[in-house]
Design a protein around this motif. Sequence first.
Motif, mmCIF file in Angstrom:
data_model
loop_
_atom_site.group_PDB
_atom_site.id
_atom_site.type_symbol
_atom_site.label_atom_id
_atom_site.label_comp_id
_atom_site.label_asym_id
_atom_site.label_seq_id
_atom_site.Cartn_x
_atom_site.Cartn_y
_atom_site.Cartn_z
ATOM 1 N N LEU A 280 32.326 56.123 21.511
ATOM 2 C CA LEU A 280 33.607 56.726 22.064
ATOM 3 C C LEU A 280 34.795 55.587 21.509
ATOM 4 O O LEU A 280 34.523 54.080 21.691
ATOM 5 C CB LEU A 280 33.685 56.581 23.382
ATOM 6 C CG LEU A 280 34.996 56.883 24.166
ATOM 7 C CD1 LEU A 280 35.362 58.440 23.854
ATOM 8 C CD2 LEU A 280 35.286 56.556 25.458
ATOM 9 N N ILE A 281 35.943 56.233 20.822
ATOM 10 C CA ILE A 281 36.831 54.995 20.258
ATOM 11 C C ILE A 281 38.072 55.333 21.069
ATOM 12 O O ILE A 281 38.533 56.628 21.238
ATOM 13 C CB ILE A 281 36.998 55.250 18.701
ATOM 14 C CG1 ILE A 281 35.625 55.036 18.055
ATOM 15 C CG2 ILE A 281 38.090 54.408 18.337
ATOM 16 C CD1 ILE A 281 35.866 55.654 16.592
ATOM 17 N N ALA A 282 38.711 54.306 21.523
ATOM 18 C CA ALA A 282 39.867 54.610 22.291
ATOM 19 C C ALA A 282 40.860 53.592 21.862
ATOM 20 O O ALA A 282 40.886 52.501 21.460
ATOM 21 C CB ALA A 282 39.656 54.248 23.841
ATOM 22 N N TYR A 283 42.291 54.087 21.761
ATOM 23 C CA TYR A 283 43.555 53.190 21.580
ATOM 24 C C TYR A 283 44.436 53.462 22.664
ATOM 25 O O TYR A 283 44.730 54.395 23.141
ATOM 26 C CB TYR A 283 44.207 53.799 20.392
ATOM 27 C CG TYR A 283 43.774 53.625 18.947
ATOM 28 C CD1 TYR A 283 44.264 52.481 18.355
ATOM 29 C CD2 TYR A 283 42.885 54.541 18.183
ATOM 30 C CE1 TYR A 283 43.565 52.271 17.016
ATOM 31 C CE2 TYR A 283 42.374 54.212 16.940
ATOM 32 C CZ TYR A 283 42.669 53.101 16.140
ATOM 33 O OH TYR A 283 42.458 52.756 15.038
ATOM 34 N N HIS A 284 45.058 52.298 22.672
ATOM 35 C CA HIS A 284 46.080 52.133 23.794
ATOM 36 C C HIS A 284 47.193 51.265 23.309
ATOM 37 O O HIS A 284 47.033 50.199 22.835
ATOM 38 C CB HIS A 284 45.638 51.807 25.209
ATOM 39 C CG HIS A 284 46.574 51.752 26.175
ATOM 40 N ND1 HIS A 284 47.383 52.881 26.810
ATOM 41 C CD2 HIS A 284 47.086 50.737 27.119
ATOM 42 C CE1 HIS A 284 48.054 52.679 27.876
ATOM 43 N NE2 HIS A 284 47.776 51.281 27.890
ATOM 44 N N GLY A 285 48.532 51.497 23.688
ATOM 45 C CA GLY A 285 49.513 50.499 23.479
ATOM 46 C C GLY A 285 50.481 50.374 24.345
ATOM 47 O O GLY A 285 50.742 51.104 25.278
ATOM 48 N N GLU A 286 51.130 48.904 24.513
ATOM 49 C CA GLU A 286 51.975 48.735 25.693
ATOM 50 C C GLU A 286 52.767 47.674 25.095
ATOM 51 O O GLU A 286 52.249 46.760 24.266
ATOM 52 C CB GLU A 286 51.195 48.240 26.958
ATOM 53 C CG GLU A 286 50.395 49.216 27.635
ATOM 54 C CD GLU A 286 49.921 48.629 28.870
ATOM 55 O OE1 GLU A 286 49.886 47.204 29.086
ATOM 56 O OE2 GLU A 286 49.003 49.175 29.781
ATOM 57 N N ASP A 287 54.030 47.716 25.131
ATOM 58 C CA ASP A 287 54.896 46.912 24.670
ATOM 59 C C ASP A 287 54.720 46.252 23.502
ATOM 60 O O ASP A 287 54.629 45.243 22.807
ATOM 61 C CB ASP A 287 54.737 45.504 25.532
ATOM 62 C CG ASP A 287 54.983 45.825 27.069
ATOM 63 O OD1 ASP A 287 56.002 46.674 27.483
ATOM 64 O OD2 ASP A 287 54.306 44.995 27.908
#
Length: 81
Positions: free
Chosen positions: A30-37
């Motif tokens: 499983l590959i997950a991306y997340h972005g904040e600020d």
Amino acid sequence: MHVFPAHAGMNRIQTILDKGDLFRQHGNVLIAYHGEDDKFWRVVVKSTQDGSGTYLQSFHRSKRRDLDAARRKWTLIKRKG
């Protein structure tokens, strides 16, 4: 000697898996991306073939362009809610 607390990144990893912007599953990976600020992260986790365990394979900073490229190329997992 600098000691990095083991739990410091674990909270971020859990946030990425819980609130990720983009997910892809390929077999037992499983590959997950997340972005904040304007900061982007990528987490790769792998499960055992029998599903009895999950292991962190990769965790690192990423770039917006990597997230955008993945959105264009991947067949994505639909998230509930």
